[in-house]
Design a protein around this motif. Structure first.
Motif, PDB file in Angstrom:
ATOM      1  N   TYR A  76       0.849  -1.194   0.000  1.00 22.04           N
ATOM      2  CA  TYR A  76       0.000   0.000   0.000  1.00 22.04           C
ATOM      3  C   TYR A  76       0.882   1.240   0.000  1.00 22.04           C
ATOM      4  O   TYR A  76       1.834   1.341   0.776  1.00 22.04           O
ATOM      5  CB  TYR A  76      -0.914   0.019   1.230  1.00 22.04           C
ATOM      6  N   HIS A  77       0.561   2.176  -0.899  1.00 24.81           N
ATOM      7  CA  HIS A  77       1.266   3.455  -0.998  1.00 24.81           C
ATOM      8  C   HIS A  77       0.238   4.563  -0.859  1.00 24.81           C
ATOM      9  O   HIS A  77      -0.752   4.571  -1.603  1.00 24.81           O
ATOM     10  CB  HIS A  77       1.998   3.562  -2.342  1.00 24.81           C
ATOM     11  N   SER A 115      -3.335   3.428  -0.800  1.00 29.61           N
ATOM     12  CA  SER A 115      -3.916   2.703  -1.937  1.00 29.61           C
ATOM     13  C   SER A 115      -3.146   1.419  -2.211  1.00 29.61           C
ATOM     14  O   SER A 115      -1.907   1.411  -2.216  1.00 29.61           O
ATOM     15  CB  SER A 115      -3.876   3.568  -3.204  1.00 29.61           C
ATOM     16  N   TRP A 116      -3.874   0.343  -2.473  1.00 28.51           N
ATOM     17  CA  TRP A 116      -3.273  -0.948  -2.796  1.00 28.51           C
ATOM     18  C   TRP A 116      -2.650  -0.866  -4.170  1.00 28.51           C
ATOM     19  O   TRP A 116      -3.304  -0.511  -5.164  1.00 28.51           O
ATOM     20  CB  TRP A 116      -4.348  -2.023  -2.740  1.00 28.51           C
ATOM     21  N   MET A 117      -1.391  -1.205  -4.272  1.00 33.58           N
ATOM     22  CA  MET A 117      -0.667  -1.200  -5.541  1.00 33.58           C
ATOM     23  C   MET A 117      -0.809  -2.596  -6.146  1.00 33.58           C
ATOM     24  O   MET A 117       0.064  -3.450  -5.995  1.00 33.58           O
ATOM     25  CB  MET A 117       0.790  -0.822  -5.303  1.00 33.58           C
ATOM     26  N   GLU A 158       2.301   6.312 -11.740  1.00 43.31           N
ATOM     27  CA  GLU A 158       2.093   6.848 -10.389  1.00 43.31           C
ATOM     28  C   GLU A 158       3.399   7.193  -9.675  1.00 43.31           C
ATOM     29  O   GLU A 158       3.548   8.287  -9.126  1.00 43.31           O
ATOM     30  CB  GLU A 158       1.299   5.853  -9.547  1.00 43.31           C
TER      31      GLU A 158
END
Length: 145
Positions: A18-19, A22-24, A70
């Motif tokens: 998660y970054h 948000s789940w990558m 991203e």
């Protein structure tokens, strides 16, 4: 081996990164470690070399398939001299439903080592790796028996 249940061995298939919350979903490999840098202390009258911790160094990486820009966008201010440094946090999660529990580790003050702009070859899916350093971690959810 008494008491060992092979179902409790965690499968990396259930790992996620998660970054910024948000789940990558496109990333499928993660590593992180803390190197303990020590000084050797040699005392007279003692054969044992003693050690004193001097510093800690956190390093890691994430890798997976190229899907978005991203991380390029996130790191662009550094490359364009608009910011001295860009720091973020990553959360690594392992949640194998057969294991004894879920583990989440928060990596703090993550700074990427380089900005991957292009690395592709015709006929192959594009993957990318993002090595980084970090300054601190927190074990949010430990796996306990």
């Amino acid at each position: 081996m008494a008491g060992f249940d092979s179902a409790n061995v965690i499968n990396g298939h259930y790992g996620s990164i998660y970054h910024e919350g948000s789940w990558m979903t496109n990333f499928n490999k993660a590593s992180a470690k803390v190197d303990i840098q020590k000084a050797e202390l040699k005392l007279s009258g003692d054969r044992w070399v003693r050690h004193k911790v001097l510093s800690l160094k956190g390093t890691g990486s994430i890798s997976g398939y190229k899907v978005t820009s991203e991380l390029i966008q996130f790191n662009a201010p550094v490359a364009n001299n608009r910011n001295k440094s860009v720091r973020t946090e990553l959360i690594y999660k392992l949640d194998d439903p057969e294991a004894l529990g879920m583990e989440r580790i928060r990596l703090m003050n993550v700074m990427f080592d380089s900005i991957n702009l292009a690395d592709w070859e015709a006929g192959k899916e594009v993957s990318e790796e993002w090595p980084f350093t970090f300054e601190g971690f927190e074990l949010l959810d430990p796996i306990e028996e």
